[in-house]
Design a protein around this motif. Structure first.
Motif, PDB file in Angstrom:
ATOM      1  N   THR A 490       0.834  -1.206   0.000  1.00 10.86           N
ATOM      2  CA  THR A 490       0.000   0.000   0.000  1.00 10.86           C
ATOM      3  C   THR A 490       0.867   1.253   0.000  1.00 10.86           C
ATOM      4  O   THR A 490       0.579   2.230  -0.708  1.00 10.86           O
ATOM      5  CB  THR A 490      -0.934   0.002   1.223  1.00 10.86           C
ATOM      6  OG1 THR A 490      -1.610  -1.256   1.311  1.00 10.86           O
ATOM      7  CG2 THR A 490      -1.973   1.095   1.107  1.00 10.86           C
ATOM      8  N   GLU A 563      -8.145   7.005   6.189  1.00  9.93           N
ATOM      9  CA  GLU A 563      -8.276   5.569   6.479  1.00  9.93           C
ATOM     10  C   GLU A 563      -8.663   5.352   7.942  1.00  9.93           C
ATOM     11  O   GLU A 563      -8.056   5.901   8.856  1.00  9.93           O
ATOM     12  CB  GLU A 563      -6.955   4.855   6.176  1.00  9.93           C
ATOM     13  CG  GLU A 563      -7.030   3.348   6.363  1.00  9.93           C
ATOM     14  CD  GLU A 563      -5.687   2.648   6.140  1.00  9.93           C
ATOM     15  OE1 GLU A 563      -5.664   1.407   6.140  1.00  9.93           O
ATOM     16  OE2 GLU A 563      -4.665   3.354   5.979  1.00  9.93           O
ATOM     17  N   GLU A 586      -3.772  -0.249   6.404  1.00  6.55           N
ATOM     18  CA  GLU A 586      -3.032  -0.709   5.236  1.00  6.55           C
ATOM     19  C   GLU A 586      -1.782   0.133   5.022  1.00  6.55           C
ATOM     20  O   GLU A 586      -0.727  -0.393   4.662  1.00  6.55           O
ATOM     21  CB  GLU A 586      -3.927  -0.668   3.995  1.00  6.55           C
ATOM     22  CG  GLU A 586      -5.077  -1.678   4.055  1.00  6.55           C
ATOM     23  CD  GLU A 586      -5.861  -1.722   2.761  1.00  6.55           C
ATOM     24  OE1 GLU A 586      -5.270  -1.429   1.702  1.00  6.55           O
ATOM     25  OE2 GLU A 586      -7.059  -2.029   2.809  1.00  6.55           O
TER      26      GLU A 586
END
Length: 830
Positions: A490, A563, A586
């Motif tokens: 990621t 996120e 991630e």
């Protein structure tokens, strides 16, 4: 009348040092075997020999015979074999001394040809020559002396120290340095005889006659002295010293011809051509003097402490290849070497300083390596290293490299300095706490970057990697992210997006190429990558940043910082094990933090760098990102997911952040109240309110955002939090209104005005702040969180140096409390 055995002569402390000089066995028998105060006559009677025979032995005029040793053993019980071993050691020592011709000179390749006129001109036209002359002589002594056990030539700031100008103890003599003990006096005066007469008379008066009998007196002048030889002859006739010498500029010309380090030192000192060879003194001034005041040597103290034993061990043995030193830049490594072999290092290393030559260019080292006097080459280029190769097993040497460009494991690696070392060194040159914190953030405590940030010369401030030849546009994506995990897919994808969809493999190749550069702006530790100093890199490559680069960053920032944190799905006492449960983000924490920091940097510095040229207001864009990340309706989960980032959001967009919290507090169920729940005190417990409080503390430093911040903290302080953690809203608020150490840049009048407002809106909180001025409560305080990149609060937050403003504020707070309380009571009665 019986004569007593003479006691040993007294000498000055410096002469008592271990010189490895073997004493005559008669002296040792007198001191170590015979009882104290025993007369020569009595000892001769016990031994069974005549008094003259024993006296000659004890005074060093006769050797110890086997018969005499046997008699002494019988009379005093001292082993015969040990007595004879004393004589054997003395005989060997004397034989060695006789075998060394002191007038023999070692072969030294012709090099810089320093002349007597050069030396005299330097003394005549250089006001610091007096203090530096000692350093010149020290270099000559160390680089040409033999069997030196003490060399003390105080120079620079210590040049006016009382006592001898120089002192030497040497086991062996050379053409210029006498064997045994010698006291040195020198001066740069235009009239050398007057100076010599004065120093001679002073030294005779200050030195015991017994000491003078075994010492040589040496006078040195950098001037021509026509009557030198006559003066020496006259003083020798007086018999005050073991011997007398005098050197003038003509002698120094011959002496320096025997010393390559002396030639280089003198040429560096006078600005003469050196064929690209430098002394360590020159390397240090080249590194340190780019700033005002110069950078302190103590910046290397912890690195020296770690390295000095390894260096001493390597140099004490025979050469086995070069010692490899790696640092952020070759200049930093050379500065470290200069300090390591100087006063900051150890006594074991300092003598090697006078054998070291730094070779900047190829073509010189092979010419100088063939001499009989040892030199220690220091090289920092591949071309010179190739020239060193044939001599690597014959000469001790040091090779310096930029970090991460060494194929083999370096012997010494200079890491960014610890905060303690950084803090102490910069305090020593007058930097305050805020300046030190700012420089630590800007440099990452890399001494190479620190030097660039403090330099007053533009050529030093602009590194080579920021020039067009090195394709600086390839650094833009690395700068925008700051740090990442090279195996996190990621992170790799996010970096590719920032680089305009370039493949990560291509970015990694760029990274590996750029990290090989001297003074590289990048670092690599294991599987993590990053930039040494983001702000340093931002300013260096700002001209290459495009509008598209910035737009891509703000898009990626929304994605990365938006996120959610899966660990919040777990019970609070289980969140420490989130990775075990597979409840992690991630993007790596390094990637997320780097993106947050860039948001602040663009908000604070981007307007000046990009608004006029690219037509994009990065401060407005940063505020829009914060608005999107903490969008309505605000939830406690959103705040907790962004806990560590909240201080950076507040710093990036102060006004927007305050508006978001104020809107939330107006709702029927404010999300921020959810952060004020009690926190466990166990080893894994941590209050969820920390990030919010740090954000508000950071905003309290600026007088413009202080009023809104105080009202928010006062509202939160009304919520009772029953846990053992200190960081509570009331604590943050009390720090702002502390009389002796306020954690804000606002002045006393501005703070008092806010207390009046608090009495109207939150009287209970205001009353608590007033009561805190009584008793000893005001004697305890700590530092609140300060912005990392904004200058808010710069120069504030330390205890007041005088009692005036403290007593004035405390008195007005108490008076204000009385007035407001009376008024409130009157309103209640009405």
């Amino acid at each position: 009348m019986v004569a007593a055995i003479d006691s040993q002569p007294t000498v000055s402390d410096w002469k008592h040092m271990d010189t490895s000089e073997v004493r005559h066995p008669g002296e040792r028998i007198k001191a170590e075997v015979f009882p104290a105060n025993m007369s020569v006559t009595k000892a001769a009677e016990l031994i069974g020999v005549g008094r003259p025979a024993l006296s000659n032995l004890l005074n060093g005029k006769a050797s110890l015979t086997a018969d005499m040793a046997t008699r002494i053993e019988k009379a005093f019980g001292f082993p015969r074999k040990d007595l004879l071993e004393m004589q054997a050691q003395y005989d060997a020592f004397k034989a060695k001394q006789k075998s060394i011709p002191t007038n023999a000179k070692a072969y030294v390749p012709p090099f810089l040809a320093i002349k007597a006129n050069d030396i005299e001109s330097w003394a005549s036209h250089n006001i610091v020559a007096r203090s530096r002359f000692a350093v010149f002589l020290r270099t000559l002594v160390h680089s040409t002396g033999s069997g030196l056990t003490e060399v003390d030539f105080p120079g620079n700031d210590d040049s006016q120290r009382a006592g001898w100008d120089g002192r030497i103890v040497a086991n062996e003599g050379t053409a210029w340095v006498p064997a045994g003990h010698s006291g040195w006096e020198f001066g740069t005066n235009e009239d050398p005889k007057t100076k010599a007469d004065k120093d001679y008379k002073k030294s005779v008066a200050a030195t015991d006659a017994n000491d003078r009998a075994s010492m040589e007196f040496v006078f040195v002048t950098p001037r021509r002295w026509a009557g030198k030889n006559a003066w020496v002859t006259e003083k020798k006739k007086e018999g005050s010293w073991k011997d007398v010498r005098a050197y003038d500029s003509s002698d120094l010309e011959q002496w320096v011809d025997q010393s390559l380090p002396g030639q280089v030192w003198f040429a560096n000192e006078t600005g003469s051509p050196t064929q690209s060879v430098r002394s360590l003194d020159k390397c240090w001034t080249d590194w340190a003097n780019v700033a005002t005041p110069p950078l302190p040597g103590s910046l290397f103290s912890s690195a020296i402490e770690d390295a000095k034993r390894k260096l001493a061990s390597r140099l004490a043995k025979g050469p086995k290849g070069p010692i490899v030193v790696a640092a952020d830049s070759t200049n930093e490594a050379l500065a470290f070497v200069a300090q390591c072999f100087g006063p900051e290092g150890s006594a074991e290393l300092e003598p090697y300083r006078y054998q070291i030559l730094v070779f900047d260019k190829a073509g010189v080292l092979p010419k100088l390596a063939g001499g009989t006097r040892p030199i220690i080459p220091v090289v920092h280029s591949r071309e010179v290293e190739l020239e060193l190769a044939p001599y690597a097993e014959q000469l001790h040497s040091i090779v310096v490299y930029p970090r991460n460009s060494v194929n083999a494991e370096p012997d010494i690696v200079l890491e960014p300095v610890s905060f303690e070392t950084f803090d102490s060194a910069l305090k020593g040159i007058g930097k305050n706490r805020d300046e030190i914190k700012s420089l630590a953030n800007e440099s990452g405590r890399s001494l190479t970057v620190l030097r660039r940030r403090l330099a007053t010369v533009e050529a030093v401030r602009m590194p080579l990697w920021a020039t067009q030849q090195q394709a600086p546009e390839n650094l833009i994506a690395f700068m925008l992210v700051g740090a990442w995990h090279a195996l996190n897919e990621t992170d790799m994808a996010g970096l590719s997006l920032l680089a305009g969809d370039r493949a990560y493999e291509a970015l990694e190749k760029d990274f590996q190429r750029l990290i090989q550069l001297n003074d590289s702006p990048l670092w690599s530790i294991g599987t993590y990558r990053g930039v040494v100093s983001k702000i340093d890199l931002l300013y260096a490559i700002a001209r290459y940043v495009t509008r598209d680069d910035l737009k891509r960053y703000f898009d990626v920032a929304r994605m990365v910082l938006g996120e959610d944190d899966p660990s919040l799905d777990l019970a609070e006492d289980q969140r420490w094990a989130a990775s075990i449960h597979g409840k992690t983000r991630e993007f790596s924490p390094a990637f997320r933090q780097g993106i947050s920091e860039t948001l602040v940097l663009l908000a604070v510095h981007g307007v000046g760098l990009f608004k006029a040229r690219l037509g994009i207001d990065t401060e407005v864009e940063a505020a829009l990102v914060v608005r999107d990340l903490l969008s309505d309706p605000l939830t406690t989960r959103t705040l907790e997911a962004n806990d560590r980032d909240l201080p950076l959001y507040a710093e990036a967009a102060p006004t927007e952040f305050l508006s978001i919290i104020e809107r939330d507090l107006k709702t029927s169920s404010p999300a921020v109240f959810g952060l004020l729940r009690p926190a466990g005190s166990g080893i894994f417990g941590s209050p969820s309110r920390t990030g919010l409080l740090w954000a508000l503390e950071g905003l309290a430093w600026n007088p413009e955002t202080l009023p809104r911040t105080v009202m928010i903290l006062a509202r939160l302080a009304q919520i009772e939090i029953n846990d053992n953690w200190v960081n509570k809203p009331a604590h943050s608020l009390a720090a702002i209104f502390r009389s002796w150490m306020p954690q804000t840049a606002a002045n006393n009048d501005e703070r008092l005005a806010l207390v009046k407002v608090l009495f109207n809106r939150f009287p209970d909180v205001a009353w608590t702040l007033c009561v805190a001025q009584f008793g000893n409560h005001h004697q305890v305080g700590d530092y609140s969180h300060k912005p990392t990149w904004r200058p808010d609060g710069y120069g504030h937050g330390e205890p007041f140096p005088t009692w005036g403003p403290i007593l004035e504020f405390a008195g007005k707070m108490i008076e204000l409390g009385k007035v407001c309380t009376t008024r409130l009571m009157a309103q209640a009665d009405a």
